[in-house]
Design an enzyme around this catalytic site. Structure first.
Site, PDB file in Angstrom:
ATOM      1  N   PRO A 150      60.190  -7.910 -11.718  1.00  0.00           N
ATOM      2  CA  PRO A 150      60.999  -7.479 -10.577  1.00  0.00           C
ATOM      3  C   PRO A 150      60.263  -7.725  -9.258  1.00  0.00           C
ATOM      4  O   PRO A 150      59.055  -7.529  -9.161  1.00  0.00           O
ATOM      5  CB  PRO A 150      61.187  -5.983 -10.839  1.00  0.00           C
ATOM      6  CG  PRO A 150      60.981  -5.810 -12.300  1.00  0.00           C
ATOM      7  CD  PRO A 150      59.955  -6.828 -12.679  1.00  0.00           C
ATOM      8  N   GLU A 151      61.005  -8.178  -8.257  1.00  0.00           N
ATOM      9  CA  GLU A 151      60.432  -8.372  -6.939  1.00  0.00           C
ATOM     10  C   GLU A 151      60.987  -7.307  -5.998  1.00  0.00           C
ATOM     11  O   GLU A 151      61.685  -6.387  -6.424  1.00  0.00           O
ATOM     12  CB  GLU A 151      60.716  -9.796  -6.449  1.00  0.00           C
ATOM     13  CG  GLU A 151      60.080 -10.849  -7.354  1.00  0.00           C
ATOM     14  CD  GLU A 151      60.209 -12.266  -6.810  1.00  0.00           C
ATOM     15  OE1 GLU A 151      60.280 -12.440  -5.584  1.00  0.00           O
ATOM     16  OE2 GLU A 151      60.245 -13.205  -7.631  1.00  0.00           O
ATOM     17  N   LYS A 170      56.267  -4.134  -4.041  1.00  0.00           N
ATOM     18  CA  LYS A 170      56.825  -3.858  -5.369  1.00  0.00           C
ATOM     19  C   LYS A 170      56.275  -2.565  -5.964  1.00  0.00           C
ATOM     20  O   LYS A 170      56.545  -2.257  -7.124  1.00  0.00           O
ATOM     21  CB  LYS A 170      56.536  -5.043  -6.300  1.00  0.00           C
ATOM     22  CG  LYS A 170      57.257  -6.316  -5.879  1.00  0.00           C
ATOM     23  CD  LYS A 170      56.944  -7.492  -6.771  1.00  0.00           C
ATOM     24  CE  LYS A 170      55.652  -8.172  -6.379  1.00  0.00           C
ATOM     25  NZ  LYS A 170      55.422  -9.431  -7.127  1.00  0.00           N
ATOM     26  N   ARG A 172      53.043 -21.559 -12.831  1.00  0.00           N
ATOM     27  CA  ARG A 172      54.465 -21.244 -12.730  1.00  0.00           C
ATOM     28  C   ARG A 172      55.181 -22.496 -12.250  1.00  0.00           C
ATOM     29  O   ARG A 172      54.744 -23.602 -12.511  1.00  0.00           O
ATOM     30  CB  ARG A 172      54.678 -20.056 -11.781  1.00  0.00           C
ATOM     31  CG  ARG A 172      54.216 -18.737 -12.371  1.00  0.00           C
ATOM     32  CD  ARG A 172      54.364 -17.591 -11.406  1.00  0.00           C
ATOM     33  NE  ARG A 172      53.261 -17.530 -10.452  1.00  0.00           N
ATOM     34  CZ  ARG A 172      53.086 -16.532  -9.588  1.00  0.00           C
ATOM     35  NH1 ARG A 172      53.947 -15.540  -9.547  1.00  0.00           N
ATOM     36  NH2 ARG A 172      52.057 -16.531  -8.768  1.00  0.00           N
TER      37      ARG A 172
END
Length: 328
Positions: A2-3, A61, A311
């Site tokens: 989650p960001e 976050k 990534r």
């Protein structure tokens, strides 16, 4: 992972449902989910039972709930100050780390337990509000712990919350403010990003420079700002930095309006509902698809995927051209 928008969606939901309510009972079903609370299960429960949630606060976050404790607790280093009977204990918070799959869900007692339920909080009754807050975590990368609150370095609120409390969870005190924080300073951001001497996306992912931006929203912000992720930060013009910060604010505000970005069922808000912003992404995950901006003006731009820090990064070679002397 989650960001910022996903965590802010959860924060807003929790603020609505738990702020001002007392934790009457704590049930730890899986001690692995409180492994970050070094003093163990008994101390974790002892710190929380009969405590009132004063607010729900987020920076980047990081998410925490400042607590008012009416009775003395044996907390070791977890509590700042000396507790006296009948006196509220300042500086204590319940910290929540969602990890890859952590969920904080509001449920009524009659709702069957979720398969991966780890911790249950029973709350004081309030008309029309669910009586339980449940921490559910399939992959157990997230967790809960009690922590100290410390004064903010700039004297402003600790983060996004309903009250301007100038304290921050100790574990979040090292990170910069995020673009949606009313106390975010562009000048501080620009000074830090110029000093980093790295690629622009690497700087965006550095929580000491600007917080809350992860891989997805970094790509989306850079696409909207028409900037390549490898652009050297020490050559970044002020106008480009302004455009980038504005783009990040727009992307995150749009994501908030859509309830966050969800690619599977693991991210949900406190009501168990997934977000829909993934349907509006312009760059991330669109490799091989036409660039919407270029297509609108008749240019043949196609989103390209490149490996980046184990990534991926997604860019349009036409409207986000590679910089000379890029930093990868």
């Amino acid at each position: 992972m989650p960001e910022l928008p996903e965590v802010e969606v959860v924060r807003r939901g929790l603020a609505r449902w738990v702020r001002g309510r007392t934790i009457t009972d704590v049930e730890v079903l899986d001690p692995r989910s409180i492994r970050r609370h070094a003093l163990g299960t008994e101390d974790f429960i002892g710190n929380l039972e009969n405590s009132t949630v004063l607010d729900v606060v987020r920076r980047g976050k990081f998410l925490w709930m400042p607590l008012r404790t009416e009775e003395p607790r044996s907390t070791g280093e977890a509590v700042s100050g000396d507790a006296m009977p009948g006196v509220a204990v300042p500086g204590v918070a319940l910290m929540a780390h969602l990890g890859m799959s952590g969920q904080l869900l509001m449920q009524d007692p009659g709702v069957p337990d979720e398969k991966h339920l780890k911790v249950r909080f029973r709350l004081s009754t309030s008309d029309g509000m669910p009586e339980q807050l449940r921490f559910v975590d399939q992959r157990i990368f997230g967790g809960l712990f009690v922590t100290s609150l410390v004064p903010t370095s700039d004297g402003g609120p600790g983060g996004q919350g309903e009250t301007p409390l100038p304290e921050i969870a100790e574990e979040a005190s090292h990170i910069a403010r995020d673009p949606l924080d009313p106390h975010f300073s562009f000048d501080d951001f620009y000074r830090k990003v110029k000093a980093r001497k790295t690629g622009l996306k690497r700087a965006l992912l550095d929580q000491g420079v600007i917080s809350g931006i992860g891989n997805i929203y970094a790509d989306e912000s850079l696409w909207r700002a028409k900037l390549h992720y490898a652009k050297p930060t020490d050559t970044l013009k002020r106008a480009d930095a302004v455009r980038l910060v504005d783009a990040a604010k727009e992307v995150m505000s749009d994501a908030l309006a859509a309830g966050g970005t969800s690619f599977d069922s693991l991210y949900v808000n406190v009501n168990g509902v997934s977000g829909y912003f993934a349907r509006s992404l312009d760059a991330y995950g669109r490799a091989g698809e036409p660039c919407r901006r270029c297509s609108a003006v008749g240019l043949p731009g196609v989103i390209k995927r490149e490996q980046f820090m184990n990534r991926s990064s997604y860019t349009c070679p036409i409207c986000q051209p590679k910089p000379r002397n890029g930093r990868w």
